[in-house]
Design an enzyme around this catalytic site. Structure first.
Site, short mmCIF file in Angstrom:
data_model
loop_
_atom_site.label_atom_id
_atom_site.label_comp_id
_atom_site.label_asym_id
_atom_site.label_seq_id
_atom_site.Cartn_x
_atom_site.Cartn_y
_atom_site.Cartn_z
N ASP A 17 6.28 66.85 17.93
CA ASP A 17 5.73 67.57 16.77
C ASP A 17 6.54 67.24 15.52
O ASP A 17 7.75 67.00 15.61
CB ASP A 17 5.79 69.08 17.06
CG ASP A 17 4.95 69.88 16.09
OD1 ASP A 17 4.16 69.29 15.33
OD2 ASP A 17 5.11 71.12 16.07
N ASN A 19 5.32 65.06 12.84
CA ASN A 19 4.98 63.81 12.14
C ASN A 19 4.51 64.08 10.71
O ASN A 19 4.89 63.38 9.77
CB ASN A 19 3.83 63.07 12.86
CG ASN A 19 4.23 62.59 14.24
OD1 ASN A 19 5.39 62.62 14.59
ND2 ASN A 19 3.24 62.16 15.01
N TRP A 22 7.37 65.15 8.45
CA TRP A 22 8.23 63.98 8.19
C TRP A 22 7.63 63.17 7.04
O TRP A 22 8.35 62.75 6.13
CB TRP A 22 8.32 63.14 9.46
CG TRP A 22 9.22 61.95 9.40
CD1 TRP A 22 10.53 61.89 9.78
CD2 TRP A 22 8.86 60.63 8.95
NE1 TRP A 22 11.01 60.62 9.58
CE2 TRP A 22 10.02 59.83 9.07
CE3 TRP A 22 7.70 60.05 8.44
CZ2 TRP A 22 10.04 58.48 8.72
CZ3 TRP A 22 7.72 58.71 8.08
CH2 TRP A 22 8.88 57.93 8.22
N ASN A 65 -6.62 68.92 18.99
CA ASN A 65 -6.41 67.99 17.87
C ASN A 65 -7.71 67.39 17.33
O ASN A 65 -7.73 66.86 16.22
CB ASN A 65 -5.44 66.85 18.26
CG ASN A 65 -4.00 67.28 18.33
OD1 ASN A 65 -3.19 66.67 19.04
ND2 ASN A 65 -3.62 68.33 17.60
C1 FPP Z 1 2.28 66.26 15.97
O1 FPP Z 1 2.69 66.08 14.63
C2 FPP Z 1 1.95 65.02 16.63
C3 FPP Z 1 0.68 64.64 17.01
C4 FPP Z 1 -0.51 65.42 16.74
C5 FPP Z 1 0.39 63.42 17.74
C6 FPP Z 1 1.50 62.68 18.39
C7 FPP Z 1 1.27 61.28 18.05
C8 FPP Z 1 2.24 60.36 17.91
C9 FPP Z 1 3.65 60.60 18.20
C10 FPP Z 1 1.87 59.03 17.36
C11 FPP Z 1 1.63 57.89 18.25
C12 FPP Z 1 1.67 58.10 19.70
C13 FPP Z 1 1.45 57.10 20.58
C14 FPP Z 1 1.46 57.39 22.01
C15 FPP Z 1 1.17 55.74 20.16
P1 FPP Z 1 1.93 66.92 13.52
O2 FPP Z 1 0.97 66.00 12.87
O3 FPP Z 1 1.31 68.13 14.10
O4 FPP Z 1 3.10 67.28 12.56
P2 FPP Z 1 3.17 68.55 11.60
O5 FPP Z 1 3.21 69.76 12.48
O6 FPP Z 1 4.47 68.31 10.88
O7 FPP Z 1 1.99 68.50 10.71
#
Ligand code: FPP
Length: 243
Positions: A17, A19, A22, A65
């Site tokens: 969690d 991304n 970041w 998602n």
């Molecule tokens: C949560 O961050 C993450 C995800 C919804 C997806 C996870 C995906 C990856 C790590 C990318 C690529 C993966 C592979 C296997 C190639 P968020 O977007 O919810 O972050 P936030 O809470 O800060 O908005």
């Protein structure tokens, strides 16, 4: 190669969690955070293999998602395509067995095919089990298992009295894996978010502030060290107390 921690968990599962945050901190689009998150997946998988971890499960895409904006879902799917295309050779070289747990029926046909190909290409590998939870929801998984058992009982193939936790667990996607003993969530959120609900009954939960794209070898090592320092009792008392 990193030093092998003394007390390795058998199965580490990670809710990746942070991304989006970041990316936001860097005034970048959320997609840039997911791209950086793919880098963290690579580094974490490499580190886990080097440490000799037997099972690593990563929450890549939840069944919730799909509710994200279409452009973001599209960008995530594009990343999964990139990952399956570019990383399978390395996984094969590292003797990793890759599997997907999740719904399967809702993803695009080409991704579904990539999943099948990757699973069959790595099926004979005997090293680390790398599992991606992809279009995965824990409640959905439990309901599907329950439905299957209920159907068997209704058709007279199963005596309800014989249903045990072990029998139930055999109907889950994770039937070939041990239960996770360490579940990590990054980005400072303290939730399971529908991840491995049944399987995490006795897992140690570790919440770290690191945003997923900043996670990697050192963070995994630290998490495992913190696991090793915890005492696990499975509802009993510790051995010194009963001695
Ligand atoms: C949560 O961050 C993450 C995800 C919804 C997806 C996870 C995906 C990856 C790590 C990318 C690529 C993966 C592979 C296997 C190639 P968020 O977007 O919810 O972050 P936030 O809470 O800060 O908005």
């Amino acid at each position: 190669m990193s030093k092998a921690p003394t007390h390795l968990p058998k199965h580490v599962a990670i809710i990746m969690d942070g991304n989006g945050r970041w990316a936001k901190k860097r005034h970048l689009p959320r997609e840039a955070g997911h791209y950086a998150g793919m880098g963290a997946v690579r580094e974490t998988v490499r580190a886990a293999c080097d440490m000799g971890l037997e099972n690593l499960t990563l929450f890549a895409f939840s069944s919730e998602n799909w509710k994200r904006p279409k452009t973001e879902v599209g960008a995530l799917m594009a990343l999964f395509r990139v990952y399956f295309r570019s990383d399978m050779d390395e996984l094969v070289e590292r003797n990793v067995r890759m599997r997907i747990i999740g719904h399967r029926g809702r993803v695009a046909g080409d991704i579904h095919q990539m999943i099948l190909d990757s699973e069959s290409r790595t099926a004979q590998n005997t090293g680390m089990n790398l599992t991606f939870a992809f279009d995965y929801g824990g409640q959905e998984e439990i309901v599907a298992a329950t439905r299957e058992l209920a159907r068997a009982a209704a058709e007279g193939r199963l005596d309800p009295e014989t249903i045990t936790p072990e029998l139930f667990a055999q109907r889950l996607f994770t039937n070939a894996l041990p239960e996770p003993d360490l579940v990590i969530r990054t980005s400072g959120e303290h939730r399971l978010s529908n991840f491995l609900l049944w399987q995490s009954a006795y897992a140690e939960l570790l919440f770290v502030d690191t945003l997923w794209p900043d996670f990697g070898r050192d963070a995994l090592q630290k998490a495992i060290e913190s696991f090793a320092a915890r005492e696990r009792r499975f509802g009993a008392v510790n051995s010194e107390a009963v001695a």
